[in-house]
Design a protein around this motif. Structure first.
Motif, PDB file in Angstrom:
ATOM      1  N   GLU A  27      29.124   3.084 -56.767  1.00 36.71           N
ATOM      2  CA  GLU A  27      28.298   3.741 -55.753  1.00 36.71           C
ATOM      3  C   GLU A  27      27.526   2.732 -54.911  1.00 36.71           C
ATOM      4  N   SER A  28      26.920   1.737 -55.565  1.00 44.23           N
ATOM      5  CA  SER A  28      26.121   0.749 -54.837  1.00 44.23           C
ATOM      6  C   SER A  28      26.979  -0.052 -53.872  1.00 44.23           C
ATOM      7  N   LYS A  29      28.207  -0.371 -54.270  1.00 46.63           N
ATOM      8  CA  LYS A  29      29.086  -1.152 -53.402  1.00 46.63           C
ATOM      9  C   LYS A  29      29.606  -0.313 -52.231  1.00 46.63           C
ATOM     10  N   CYS A  30      29.883   0.961 -52.482  1.00 45.96           N
ATOM     11  CA  CYS A  30      30.346   1.837 -51.402  1.00 45.96           C
ATOM     12  C   CYS A  30      29.263   2.003 -50.344  1.00 45.96           C
ATOM     13  N   LYS A  31      28.030   2.226 -50.781  1.00 50.94           N
ATOM     14  CA  LYS A  31      26.927   2.374 -49.826  1.00 50.94           C
ATOM     15  C   LYS A  31      26.705   1.085 -49.048  1.00 50.94           C
ATOM     16  N   ALA A  32      26.889  -0.052 -49.719  1.00 55.20           N
ATOM     17  CA  ALA A  32      26.733  -1.338 -49.036  1.00 55.20           C
ATOM     18  C   ALA A  32      27.807  -1.517 -47.968  1.00 55.20           C
ATOM     19  N   GLU A  33      29.027  -1.044 -48.220  1.00 52.64           N
ATOM     20  CA  GLU A  33      30.088  -1.137 -47.210  1.00 52.64           C
ATOM     21  C   GLU A  33      29.685  -0.386 -45.942  1.00 52.64           C
ATOM     22  N   HIS A  34      29.158   0.810 -46.100  1.00 58.35           N
ATOM     23  CA  HIS A  34      28.724   1.592 -44.931  1.00 58.35           C
ATOM     24  C   HIS A  34      27.617   0.862 -44.183  1.00 58.35           C
ATOM     25  N   LEU A  35      26.734   0.229 -44.928  1.00 55.14           N
ATOM     26  CA  LEU A  35      25.643  -0.522 -44.302  1.00 55.14           C
ATOM     27  C   LEU A  35      26.186  -1.680 -43.473  1.00 55.14           C
ATOM     28  N   VAL A  36      27.188  -2.375 -43.986  1.00 54.50           N
ATOM     29  CA  VAL A  36      27.772  -3.515 -43.288  1.00 54.50           C
ATOM     30  C   VAL A  36      28.277  -3.101 -41.910  1.00 54.50           C
ATOM     31  N   PHE A  37      28.922  -1.951 -41.830  1.00 56.61           N
ATOM     32  CA  PHE A  37      29.485  -1.531 -40.550  1.00 56.61           C
ATOM     33  C   PHE A  37      28.410  -1.096 -39.548  1.00 56.61           C
ATOM     34  N   GLN A  38      27.194  -0.912 -39.995  1.00 52.78           N
ATOM     35  CA  GLN A  38      26.105  -0.612 -39.058  1.00 52.78           C
ATOM     36  C   GLN A  38      25.675  -1.837 -38.258  1.00 52.78           C
ATOM     37  N   TYR A  39      26.190  -3.009 -38.638  1.00 56.71           N
ATOM     38  CA  TYR A  39      25.807  -4.255 -37.966  1.00 56.71           C
ATOM     39  C   TYR A  39      26.908  -4.789 -37.050  1.00 56.71           C
ATOM     40  N   GLU A  40      27.901  -3.955 -36.750  1.00 58.00           N
ATOM     41  CA  GLU A  40      29.028  -4.398 -35.916  1.00 58.00           C
ATOM     42  C   GLU A  40      28.594  -4.886 -34.536  1.00 58.00           C
ATOM     43  N   LYS A  41      27.496  -4.370 -34.022  1.00 55.47           N
ATOM     44  CA  LYS A  41      27.062  -4.785 -32.678  1.00 55.47           C
ATOM     45  C   LYS A  41      26.445  -6.184 -32.675  1.00 55.47           C
ATOM     46  N   HIS A  42      26.143  -6.702 -33.865  1.00 59.75           N
ATOM     47  CA  HIS A  42      25.504  -8.011 -33.961  1.00 59.75           C
ATOM     48  C   HIS A  42      26.499  -9.142 -34.222  1.00 59.75           C
ATOM     49  N   PHE A  43      27.578  -8.841 -34.947  1.00 57.93           N
ATOM     50  CA  PHE A  43      28.588  -9.856 -35.265  1.00 57.93           C
ATOM     51  C   PHE A  43      29.847  -9.156 -35.771  1.00 57.93           C
ATOM     52  N   GLU A  44      30.923  -9.900 -35.847  1.00 63.92           N
ATOM     53  CA  GLU A  44      32.151  -9.350 -36.405  1.00 63.92           C
ATOM     54  C   GLU A  44      31.947  -9.100 -37.901  1.00 63.92           C
TER      55      GLU A  44
END
Length: 349
Positions: free
Chosen positions: A152-169
């Motif tokens: 669960e913690s890793k899945c939620k972290a994946e979603h968080l990562v994609f929230q930063y797409e506007k800042h970097f690849e």
């Protein structure tokens, strides 16, 4: 290339760092334990590389870095690897897993944004799929259902990562069950397969003390289940190639297309440990277990959900990336697994 890494002093991180150092990259290694960082540095030929140890902690804002350190790094980081994580499956560790694996990822992302990183590579797990039986290279719902709080913690972290797409690849790399080196078997881990082996060894010694070494004990394992094991050198190689050939916004399953059957894997493990009185039995036999057999199965209860399933993982993105790099996907066979299992002693020293 300038590369910042968290989790570099871990099992996988150490292997990746050595490969990057050999290519002469400039590395910034975040380390909470400076002794482990010094040991890693001493094991690397740094003639062609520049390696900087940066003391910090992923559980702290800005990873615990000072404003001066952040200023020095700003505009200098081409690639940011976030590998640091807590790999435990216990239900009572839900809060700790959230703090390290989710909030730690948030701190890494915010730091990467502050220093103007160009590319962020998040090392997750193939098991963010939860209870599903088909693993795709896509985001799974954060609602699960999951087998444990680690997933669960890793899945939620994946979603968080994609929230930063506007800042970097951003790229997400999902290894399955990481085990030792495919050629030498060498490992530096006490988790996953090695935790299972250690539990079996403890049970063996316990029964020998009770003079029951000749009695046969049942370990619950579904006959058609498989173990998606991936050697650490293969995983490190995929992470390495992702620097150049990975695509922005892509997810890569680092899995085996030919995972060993669980019973075959268990047989190989028991042979290596000199155990000839443990046999696999289907979960329908659970109500017939003896007290000692229940004790055996309780010892490995955190692995229960990984002994019942035959998950089919898609790794088309990984295969395409490796093809671009002139390399092939993993082909796990019994001989490779035997080599790795023989390295068990090296993992528990």
């Amino acid at each position: 290339m300038n590369i910042f890494l968290t989790g570099a002093t871990g099992f996988l991180g150490g292997k990746l760092v050595r490969g990057l150092a050999e290519q002469g990259h400039t590395l910034y290694i975040l380390a909470r334990n400076m002794n482990k960082a010094s040991e890693l540095l001493a094991s690397i030929d740094t003639n062609d590389a520049s390696i900087h140890i940066v003391q910090g902690d992923i559980t702290r804002e800005n990873l615990g870095l000072s404003s001066e350190q952040l200023e020095d790094l700003t505009g200098e980081v081409d690639v940011f690897y976030h590998m640091a994580a807590l790999v435990k499956f216990d239900a009572n560790l839900h809060e700790e897993l959230h703090q390290i694996n989710f909030e730690g990822t948030r701190h890494a992302l915010e730091t990467a944004k502050l220093v103007q990183t160009k590319r962020f590579l998040y090392v997750s797990t193939a098991y963010t799929l939860g209870t599903r039986e088909f693993g795709e290279e896509m985001l799974y719902p954060i609602t699960g259902p999951f087998n444990n709080p680690y997933e669960e913690s890793k899945c939620k972290a994946e979603h968080l990562v994609f929230q930063y797409e506007k800042h970097f690849e951003v790229l997400i790399l999902r290894p399955a069950i990481i085990i030792g080196d495919s050629e030498t078997g060498e490992a530096d881990s006490q988790f996953t397969m090695y935790g299972l082996m250690r539990s079996l060894e403890v049970f063996k010694k316990k029964m020998e003390r009770k003079q029951k070494g000749s009695q046969v004990f049942r370990l619950l394992c579904e006959p058609d289940s498989t173990q998606n094991l991936v050697p650490v050198d293969y995983v490190a190689n995929v992470l390495h190639e992702a620097i150049v050939f990975g695509e922005d916004g892509a997810i890569y399953n680092i899995t085996s297309s030919t995972p060993p059957n669980s019973i075959i894997a268990l047989t190989i493990i028991c042979e290596r440990l000199g155990i000839d009185n443990i046999t696999a039995a289907p979960f329908e036999d659970e109500h017939r277990l003896t007290g000692e057999e229940r004790s055996l199965n309780d010892m490995i209860s955190v692995y229960r959900n990984y002994l019942t399933r035959n998950i089919q993982f898609i790794n088309k993105n990984t295969a395409a990336m490796l093809k671009q790099a002139g390399k092939q996907v993993l082909k796990m066979d019994d001989d490779m697994l035997k080599r790795i299992v023989r390295g068990y002693e090296k993992s528990v020293k």
